[in-house]
Motif scaffolding. Sequence first.
Motif: not given
Length: 538
Positions: A389-391, A420-422, A427-438, A461-470
């Motif tokens: 998504l261009g992040i 779909a869910r990927r 993501a950005g560190g051990l144990g973090n995840t980056l999830t796409m729900n579409g 997109l959702s992740s503890a690494l991101l301050a927002t949900e793109p």
Amino acid sequence: MDEPILAINHRSPTPQWGSPCPGHRGDDGLLFDAGHAGKHMTPGWRFADHEVFRRREVARFGVADPVFEKRCTHPRCADNEGFQLSRKYKSFLRRTRKSVVLSLAGRTDTCVRSSHICQGSSGLLLVREEFLKPTFLETYSMQKKLLALAAMSACGIASAQSSVTLYGVIDTSYESVKTNAGRISGFGGSGYRGSRIGFRGVEDLGGGLKAGFVMEGGFNADNGSGAGSTTANNQNGGLGAGALIFGRRSTVSLSGSFGELRFGRDYNPNQYNWGYFDPIAYGNTVGTAAADWASSAMTQPWTRVSNSIGYFLPGNLGGINGQVMYAFGERASNETFAGTTPAYAVGRSTKKNGTFIGGRIGYTEGPIDTQVTYDRTTYAAGTFNVSPLGIAAIPTGSSTELTWGASYKFGSIKPMVLIARRQNDDAGGLGNTLTMNGWNIGAIWTVGGGEVQMSYGRAKLSSALLATEPEAHKWSIGYLHNLSKRTAVYGYLARVGNSGGAALTAASASPGALGAVGGAANINGTSTGFQIGVSHTF
């Protein structure tokens, strides 16, 4: 003596049609009885004034769905000249134990969709066993020479046990994409279908066993250059562009009553859902779904998988179909991550990077089609960078996707849905995840000599690494008009909106596409794209 059930494409010198049918997408030699078949076939076909169906056959079958459905239009289906045979009708033939020969002259590849019998329209003949008997051939009203030629085709190509076919698509389009940062316009290398040239062949090994191969390479029709293909050994990077390579597909296979074993570079099982349940996705146009863009940016391989071993279920399981695939990453056992960032990836073993496993299971019967797919590609933590998504790019590890899709055909309208869910690990560190729900909903409306294609969908997109949900949402509409069975013109319009830091554009997904003007101005912005083009198959 029973009459033949179907006779198709006998190549009569004089067309059998009273006048051209705007909705007809087949050959001018198709024979059906106007009195009987017209009540039971797909609306819009015209039939020759010739007795092929008998009343008792139609009555015994009790058809509620068409015996012969529309021409298969899936881009991966041979040269898009095939016809799909109703599964209900095939089931009827099995139940009544009728001896049926389905063969061809000059077309030997089967459609990737297991519910189709799609082997091209040249000389295709479906008959009763009696139709091949000499006494019947002498009394049947067709010209003897034509019938004898068709019968030879129906006998499994007895005199020629192997064949090789050259096929391809030439497609180019004008596209224009506007973002907050600017506009770009011009011709792309493909559009509705990816431009390609390929070879496919089959050899009858006897005992129901066949060997086959497909070699297919993409090219850019606007300038003649070879189209680059993604994922050499399922790793970051591509196979390169400029020279014609067989990056679209390169497989050798063995098939029989057990199904099919396929080896080489082939389609990811998830492409069934992304292709069949997004009405515009396989066009690779400006209308491709937002979730499609997001998912493809989070993994390699996505469309195609190198170094794979695949198995496809046989097509006689009463509507159940599916496949499994395993692919090697081909990394050395002592290989480690050679980079210096991110810190948590330094020195990690990458011997399993690019290893892939995936599968699909579904049910296709009459108007119903529903499928579930799963795939996972292994990467060591922090060694695979993604930018959905261009992040801004994020280092991640292994990527897993689960999709569900379904469609149901109501007459001339076919609605469909895809979810779909990927998820990418570490993501950005051990144990973090980056999830796409579409998700995406859409429909194909067959009207006149073409199709209206519509879709709307979202990806978040959702992740503890991101301050927002793109998040991005996208609507698309297009029209495809068939000038003939080989040539079509088309046009598409799409609009994208972004929030939460997303910057997706309406750029075309086709090989050789122009892309879009990038920049910080596109964050949380909008984008519009339109595309018109022409596509020809051979």
